[in-house]
Design a protein around this motif. Structure first.
Motif, PDB file in Angstrom:
ATOM      1  N   VAL A   1       0.877  -1.173   0.000  1.00 15.00           N
ATOM      2  CA  VAL A   1       0.000   0.000   0.000  1.00 15.00           C
ATOM      3  C   VAL A   1       0.915   1.223   0.000  1.00 15.00           C
ATOM      4  O   VAL A   1       1.485   1.577   1.036  1.00 15.00           O
ATOM      5  CB  VAL A   1      -0.913   0.010   1.241  1.00 15.00           C
ATOM      6  CG1 VAL A   1      -1.877   1.190   1.187  1.00 15.00           C
ATOM      7  CG2 VAL A   1      -1.676  -1.299   1.361  1.00 15.00           C
TER       8      VAL A   1
ATOM      9  N   HIS B   1      -4.330   4.499   3.560  1.00 19.57           N
ATOM     10  CA  HIS B   1      -5.739   4.669   3.208  1.00 19.57           C
ATOM     11  C   HIS B   1      -6.594   4.337   4.429  1.00 19.57           C
ATOM     12  O   HIS B   1      -6.124   3.673   5.359  1.00 19.57           O
ATOM     13  CB  HIS B   1      -6.128   3.730   2.051  1.00 19.57           C
ATOM     14  CG  HIS B   1      -5.658   4.203   0.704  1.00 19.57           C
ATOM     15  ND1 HIS B   1      -4.322   4.271   0.374  1.00 19.57           N
ATOM     16  CD2 HIS B   1      -6.349   4.621  -0.398  1.00 19.57           C
ATOM     17  CE1 HIS B   1      -4.215   4.713  -0.884  1.00 19.57           C
ATOM     18  NE2 HIS B   1      -5.426   4.929  -1.365  1.00 19.57           N
TER      19      HIS B   1
ATOM     20  N   GLU C   1     -14.881   5.111   8.113  1.00 14.32           N
ATOM     21  CA  GLU C   1     -13.509   5.065   7.643  1.00 14.32           C
ATOM     22  C   GLU C   1     -12.551   5.402   8.791  1.00 14.32           C
ATOM     23  O   GLU C   1     -12.633   6.487   9.372  1.00 14.32           O
ATOM     24  CB  GLU C   1     -13.309   6.030   6.474  1.00 14.32           C
ATOM     25  CG  GLU C   1     -14.177   5.688   5.265  1.00 14.32           C
ATOM     26  CD  GLU C   1     -13.878   6.561   4.057  1.00 14.32           C
ATOM     27  OE1 GLU C   1     -13.088   7.527   4.196  1.00 14.32           O
ATOM     28  OE2 GLU C   1     -14.428   6.279   2.975  1.00 14.32           O
TER      29      GLU C   1
ATOM     30  N   SER D   1     -11.658  -2.416   2.440  1.00 11.11           N
ATOM     31  CA  SER D   1     -11.064  -1.082   2.321  1.00 11.11           C
ATOM     32  C   SER D   1     -10.382  -0.906   0.973  1.00 11.11           C
ATOM     33  O   SER D   1      -9.339  -1.523   0.723  1.00 11.11           O
ATOM     34  CB  SER D   1     -10.035  -0.881   3.436  1.00 11.11           C
ATOM     35  OG  SER D   1     -10.517  -1.369   4.675  1.00 11.11           O
TER      36      SER D   1
ATOM     37  N   TYR E   1      -8.002   0.678  -1.875  1.00 15.43           N
ATOM     38  CA  TYR E   1      -6.779   1.485  -1.925  1.00 15.43           C
ATOM     39  C   TYR E   1      -6.194   1.382  -3.324  1.00 15.43           C
ATOM     40  O   TYR E   1      -6.572   0.499  -4.105  1.00 15.43           O
ATOM     41  CB  TYR E   1      -5.765   1.036  -0.872  1.00 15.43           C
ATOM     42  CG  TYR E   1      -5.184  -0.352  -1.083  1.00 15.43           C
ATOM     43  CD1 TYR E   1      -4.020  -0.540  -1.825  1.00 15.43           C
ATOM     44  CD2 TYR E   1      -5.803  -1.485  -0.548  1.00 15.43           C
ATOM     45  CE1 TYR E   1      -3.483  -1.804  -2.018  1.00 15.43           C
ATOM     46  CE2 TYR E   1      -5.274  -2.749  -0.744  1.00 15.43           C
ATOM     47  CZ  TYR E   1      -4.113  -2.911  -1.477  1.00 15.43           C
ATOM     48  OH  TYR E   1      -3.594  -4.166  -1.678  1.00 15.43           O
TER      49      TYR E   1
ATOM     50  N   LYS F   1      -6.906  -0.028  -8.567  1.00 16.30           N
ATOM     51  CA  LYS F   1      -7.734  -0.095  -7.370  1.00 16.30           C
ATOM     52  C   LYS F   1      -7.754  -1.518  -6.810  1.00 16.30           C
ATOM     53  O   LYS F   1      -8.053  -2.471  -7.529  1.00 16.30           O
ATOM     54  CB  LYS F   1      -9.153   0.369  -7.677  1.00 16.30           C
ATOM     55  CG  LYS F   1     -10.014   0.569  -6.439  1.00 16.30           C
ATOM     56  CD  LYS F   1     -11.364   1.199  -6.786  1.00 16.30           C
ATOM     57  CE  LYS F   1     -12.203   1.437  -5.542  1.00 16.30           C
ATOM     58  NZ  LYS F   1     -13.511   2.041  -5.862  1.00 16.30           N
TER      59      LYS F   1
ATOM     60  N   HIS G   1      -8.223  -3.861  -2.748  1.00 15.96           N
ATOM     61  CA  HIS G   1      -8.892  -3.719  -1.454  1.00 15.96           C
ATOM     62  C   HIS G   1      -8.225  -4.582  -0.399  1.00 15.96           C
ATOM     63  O   HIS G   1      -7.604  -5.598  -0.697  1.00 15.96           O
ATOM     64  CB  HIS G   1     -10.390  -4.041  -1.555  1.00 15.96           C
ATOM     65  CG  HIS G   1     -10.677  -5.479  -1.871  1.00 15.96           C
ATOM     66  ND1 HIS G   1     -10.760  -5.964  -3.157  1.00 15.96           N
ATOM     67  CD2 HIS G   1     -10.907  -6.555  -1.065  1.00 15.96           C
ATOM     68  CE1 HIS G   1     -11.022  -7.255  -3.130  1.00 15.96           C
ATOM     69  NE2 HIS G   1     -11.125  -7.650  -1.871  1.00 15.96           N
ATOM     70  N   GLN G   2      -8.362  -4.132   0.842  1.00 18.83           N
ATOM     71  CA  GLN G   2      -7.881  -4.829   2.032  1.00 18.83           C
ATOM     72  C   GLN G   2      -9.074  -5.379   2.778  1.00 18.83           C
ATOM     73  O   GLN G   2     -10.182  -4.820   2.728  1.00 18.83           O
ATOM     74  CB  GLN G   2      -7.110  -3.842   2.924  1.00 18.83           C
ATOM     75  CG  GLN G   2      -6.697  -4.359   4.285  1.00 18.83           C
ATOM     76  CD  GLN G   2      -7.784  -4.202   5.364  1.00 18.83           C
ATOM     77  OE1 GLN G   2      -8.797  -3.524   5.153  1.00 18.83           O
ATOM     78  NE2 GLN G   2      -7.567  -4.809   6.515  1.00 18.83           N
TER      79      GLN G   2
ATOM     80  N   THR H   1      -3.414  -5.638   7.842  1.00 20.16           N
ATOM     81  CA  THR H   1      -2.746  -4.356   7.610  1.00 20.16           C
ATOM     82  C   THR H   1      -1.590  -4.182   8.574  1.00 20.16           C
ATOM     83  O   THR H   1      -1.641  -4.662   9.709  1.00 20.16           O
ATOM     84  CB  THR H   1      -3.724  -3.175   7.750  1.00 20.16           C
ATOM     85  OG1 THR H   1      -2.989  -1.939   7.721  1.00 20.16           O
ATOM     86  CG2 THR H   1      -4.500  -3.232   9.058  1.00 20.16           C
TER      87      THR H   1
END
Length: 487
Positions: free
Chosen positions: A369, A373, A395, A425, A427, A434, A436-437, A455
């Motif tokens: 990442v 984000h 968020e 999420s 990012y 694009k 996502h997590q 993360t």
């Protein structure tokens, strides 16, 4: 060699900063800015302890480096128990007396660590140059400088030895004190991953990690030219602390503040079978824990299947499979090997040998990442988010950072009684794509809870100055209280 090279590597962790926005983080007894590098690439610590802050005669604190090796050292064992001894191997240049201050990491009223003891003044010598063979760097031939006999009354925990020369140069050596007593939680310090990233000596010539080495011009080379085997018989680069050490210390300070019953071990203890995991309600992996051996994984899976819960507070866990071997003098588990994608033989990624990490974690590594984000809350009615104040779709700023995991739909899941994703999420990766997590929790058939944050930013949110998030603190407490049966 140009000055740009010195600034590039003399600082300690700059080579890897792209993969961890928190870097080493505040050393536990340091208070101050997140920026620990001055314009020459030297680490500039600000010690909470006034005696340490005074340091050298000119009032400044100077951190030893790998070029001049003012003072650097390592220990000849991994974790040790009260009643056992730890042997220190230290080089001092120019030769002079030095001392070793021993600190234990903890909350300690907000100080982050407490000084436990100080060595007598010791005689420092210039040890021989490191030995190198096929990019493997070892100092196993250094003479013993000091033996620390650990008193029976010392508390188990994470410790740091602060080495200081008479003229005020300073370096560090982390170590762990463990015992065999039962506890609610066993904290596992990722010493195998720490060593994988260790570029000692960062001298532009000799040092190598599983990621980097140097060419003849002193420029940093990538993984294809890096070491295949690295040794524990050497100091850590730069200030003498592992690159990702701050993640573990963030969790320790927070957990000890709130009185959790914690035992301590290193990943090599798991590998060697020195720890009876049935003594603990849960295992906590607080930091970046990327390199796992077959015995480590087998031991942890057996613990889960026996009802021991697992808590993974970082990302990119259990990505590479590694082997451990004895040192040239026969000491077990002093050499770490990971072939990665080089040469013949089976691949080193767990997911490429049909054992994807998702089958243990519930999610697995998705990528880096580049910029932090928000973590976007999902399934906010779940007990993890209870009393955090976090609502559906909220968020949590900056909580997806460094590296991220997600659920891979085409990869098998572990056996589970229940399973839920608690964050989703978006990012952008380094190519602007694009991604996502996700954050995951599942309950194994044994009743064990397995949580994976997905993360790098979770542990720093517990107790890192400038990164604390009360919602993450409460969610982590909800998780640990349930595992420890405090709910």
């Amino acid at each position: 060699m140009g000055a740009e090279h010195i600034r590039r590597w003399e600082s300690g962790a700059l080579a890897h900063a792209v993969s961890d926005p928190f870097g080493q983080g505040p050393l536990p007894w340091l208070r101050g800015s997140e920026n620990y590098f001055d314009d020459t690439g030297q680490v500039v610590p600000w010690y909470a302890d006034p005696a340490l802050a005074r340091g050298s005669t000119d009032g400044g604190t100077r951190t030893a480096d790998d070029v001049h090796r003012q003072i650097k050292g390592f220990i000849s064992t991994g974790a040790a128990a009260p009643g056992e001894a730890i042997d220190f191997h230290i080089t001092v240049d120019p030769p002079q007396q030095f001392s070793v201050d021993i600190y234990r990491i903890g909350h300690y009223g907000g100080d982050g660590a407490a000084q436990i003891t100080t060595s007598p003044r010791l005689s420092g010598i210039v040890q021989p140059a490191p030995l190198t063979a096929d990019r493997t760097v070892s100092c196993h031939h250094w003479w013993q400088s000091w033996r620390l006999q650990i008193p029976s009354y010392w508390s188990i925990g994470a410790y740091v030895a602060v080495l200081t020369t008479m003229d005020g140069y300073r370096s560090h050596i982390p170590f762990t004190v463990r015992d065999d007593q039962p506890a609610d939680l066993l904290l596992v310090l990722p010493d195998i991953t720490w060593q994988a990233y260790n570029l000692y000596p960062e001298d532009g010539r000799t040092g190598a990690s599983l990621y980097h080495a140097w060419d003849e011009q002193g420029c940093l080379l990538g993984e294809e030219d890096a070491a295949v085997t690295v040794s524990f018989d050497r100091p850590y680069a730069g200030a003498g602390l592992p690159l990702h050490v701050g993640h573990a210390y963030d969790f320790i300070r927070w957990a000890e503040r709130y009185g959790y019953d914690i035992a301590y071990a290193d990943t090599r203890d798991l590998h060697a079978g020195r720890v009876d995991l049935a003594r603990y309600r849960g295992l906590v992996f607080p930091g970046h824990d990327e390199y796992w051996s077959v015995p480590m994984r087998r031991t942890v899976e057996r613990a889960r299947d026996g009802g021991t819960s697992l808590v993974f507070l970082s990302a990119n866990t259990m990505y590479w499979q590694v082997g451990l071997a004895p040192s040239p003098s026969g000491v077990p588990d002093r050499l770490l090997t990971c072939r990665k994608r080089r040469g013949p033989g089976k691949p080193a990624l767990w997911r490429e040998i049909d054992r994807p990490e998702q089958q243990l974690l519930g999610i697995q590594y998705a990528g880096r990442v580049p910029d932090p984000h928000p973590l976007v809350v999902r399934n906010a009615e779940h007990w993890l988010w209870e009393a955090t104040g976090a609502g559906e779709g909220d968020e949590l700023d900056g909580l997806v950072a460094g590296e991220a995991d997600r659920y891979f739909p085409r990869t098998a899941l572990p056996e589970h009684e229940s399973r839920i994703l608690l964050a989703h999420s978006p990012y952008l990766d380094s190519e602007g794509v694009k991604r996502h997590q996700e954050t995951s929790v599942y309950r194994a058939p044994s009743g064990a809870i397995v949580f994976a944050s997905g993360t790098f930013a979770w542990s720093p949110a517990l107790d890192r100055p400038g990164h604390v998030d009360p919602r993450i603190q409460r969610a982590t407490a909800n998780l640990l209280d349930r595992i420890c049966k405090r709910d």
